[in-house]
Scaffold this motif. Structure first.
Motif, short mmCIF file in Angstrom:
data_model
loop_
_atom_site.label_atom_id
_atom_site.label_comp_id
_atom_site.label_asym_id
_atom_site.label_seq_id
_atom_site.Cartn_x
_atom_site.Cartn_y
_atom_site.Cartn_z
N ASP A 1 58.33 77.14 50.92
CA ASP A 1 58.76 77.24 49.75
C ASP A 1 59.64 75.91 49.42
O ASP A 1 59.90 75.73 48.21
CB ASP A 1 59.43 78.39 49.50
N ILE A 2 60.09 75.10 50.38
CA ILE A 2 60.94 74.04 49.96
C ILE A 2 60.10 72.83 49.40
O ILE A 2 58.81 72.67 50.13
CB ILE A 2 61.49 73.50 51.27
N ALA B 1 64.53 78.51 56.96
CA ALA B 1 64.34 77.62 55.58
C ALA B 1 65.52 76.73 55.48
O ALA B 1 65.47 75.62 55.24
CB ALA B 1 63.97 78.42 54.60
N ALA B 2 66.64 77.66 55.60
CA ALA B 2 67.97 76.86 55.25
C ALA B 2 68.21 75.61 56.22
O ALA B 2 68.65 74.33 55.88
CB ALA B 2 69.09 77.71 55.55
N ASN C 1 60.81 76.38 42.56
CA ASN C 1 59.27 76.30 43.24
C ASN C 1 58.38 77.50 42.87
O ASN C 1 57.23 77.76 43.06
CB ASN C 1 59.66 76.52 44.61
N LEU C 2 58.82 78.39 41.92
CA LEU C 2 58.12 79.50 41.60
C LEU C 2 57.12 79.18 40.73
O LEU C 2 57.01 78.36 39.83
CB LEU C 2 58.97 80.72 40.88
N TYR D 1 66.00 75.13 42.02
CA TYR D 1 66.06 76.15 43.12
C TYR D 1 65.15 76.77 43.86
O TYR D 1 63.98 77.13 43.25
CB TYR D 1 66.80 77.28 42.04
N THR D 2 65.10 76.77 44.98
CA THR D 2 64.01 77.40 45.82
C THR D 2 64.50 78.81 46.19
O THR D 2 65.58 78.90 46.61
CB THR D 2 63.92 76.48 47.13
N CYS D 3 63.55 79.74 45.96
CA CYS D 3 63.72 81.25 46.23
C CYS D 3 62.47 81.70 45.96
O CYS D 3 61.31 81.15 46.02
CB CYS D 3 64.60 81.60 44.97
#
Length: 333
Positions: free
Chosen positions: A145-146, A172-173, A106-107, A81-83
């Motif tokens: 962030d990807i 980003a999407a 990615n956090l 999950y990228t957030c």
């Protein structure tokens, strides 16, 4: 070899849920049944008002895509999950939630200063959910962030429709779908909410691009996006931008299109307590099923059962051990 079943991108939000009366919406000037973006100070004023009238029912790590990945991971799938969350207490809570549910992300432990996004969820006696969301730092999720290597190891990417409200998140999407396309990874998307296709249609179409492999939406969203009041006409229009799709229809079940024909999935007769998260659960269970080799009929039946189970309880997610019980019931049917 695929390491992840689904790589998703979405808004990371801490959900605060309340049970309210319909009269509260008229009093507070809130549009029932929609997700509405709101400034932090206005949201806090609403929370203060709610807290004097109704007890907090639940706090949980939320966001549409995150809820779907939670379901997928608890059924046994592998997710990334990228957030974006801030270096505050709600951000710490959110990261703990992801880790406890085996969702890679990615956090990092050290995060930017700011405010983690928050969603106030209000559920009425008819089980309908209404949401007022302050995106906070989540709206700044970006191409940086990807994690490209993780995307390339996924069977599907999954794009949350709520991202279209932010320029950074929308970019980003689009970048994520380009990486997936270049890497022969299938592209799935959800419209997320009627407000997205009604008020942010251009952004939705921008992310849809030349079409997706799999689209999730509900009947209202399908009709709004297509501009058709007739359900069958709306389904025909969806074929122009989705090679396959799944449309949830509440008590009427679901309509699937597997690329060659329609499959109608019956609903389960349950007493709905809270519809918040029903669509997210449907998507998560469905993606789990198809990434494990089930066909559309089987995937739809599992997703329908899972969605019926989650609306029977308060909150958008089931307890971890409840997913095993859903699978056993599905396999025994």
């Amino acid at each position: 070899m695929n390491h992840y079943d689904v790589y998703a991108i979405g808004n990371a939000l801490v959900d605060k849920e309340f049970e309210v009366d319909d009269s509260f919406f008229a009093e507070a000037g809130i549009q029932k049944g929609f997700m509405t973006l709101i400034e932090e100070d206005k949201q806090q004023q609403l929370l203060d008002l709610l807290s004097t009238r109704y007890p907090l029912k639940k706090q949980a790590g939320g966001g549409s895509a995150a809820n779907s990945l939670y379901a997928l991971s608890q059924f046994g799938g592998k997710a990334f999950y990228t957030c974006k969350v801030a270096g505050d207490e709600p951000g710490d809570f959110y990261m703990q939630e992801l880790g406890n549910h085996n969702i890679e992300t990615n956090l990092l432990p050290q995060r930017e200063a700011g405010t983690t996004g928050r969603c106030v969820v209000m559920v009425t006696p008819d089980a309908e959910r209404t949401m007022l969301t302050h995106l906070g730092i989540s709206q700044y999720v970006s191409e940086q962030d990807i994690k490209v290597d993780a995307v390339k190891q996924a069977k599907y990417i999954y794009i949350e429709g709520y991202l279209v409200t932010s320029d950074s998140a929308r970019a980003a999407a689009k970048r994520l779908r380009q990486i997936a396309s270049d890497s022969n990874v299938k592209i799935a998307m959800t419209f997320s909410d009627p407000a997205m296709v009604e008020y942010f249609r251009d952004g939705v179409n921008e992310v849809l691009g030349d079409g997706v492999d799999l689209l999730f939406c509900n009947e209202q969203e399908a009709k709004i996006w297509s501009g058709e009041d007739d359900f069958e006409a709306a389904c025909s229009k969806l074929k122009t931008i989705a090679r396959q799709f799944a449309i949830t229809r509440g008590a009427r079940g679901a309509r699937l299109f597997d690329g060659s024909g329609y499959i109608d999935i019956a609903a389960h007769n349950v007493k709905a307590v809270d519809t918040n998260g029903a669509g997210d659960m449907f998507s998560g269970a469905f993606m789990f099923a198809i990434t494990q080799g089930m066909d559309f009929q089987q995937a739809g039946e599992l997703a329908s059962l899972a969605a019926a189970t989650v609306v029977s309880e308060f909150g958008p997610r089931l307890a971890p051990d409840a997913h095993g019980a859903v699978l056993q019931k599905f396999q025994a049917a």
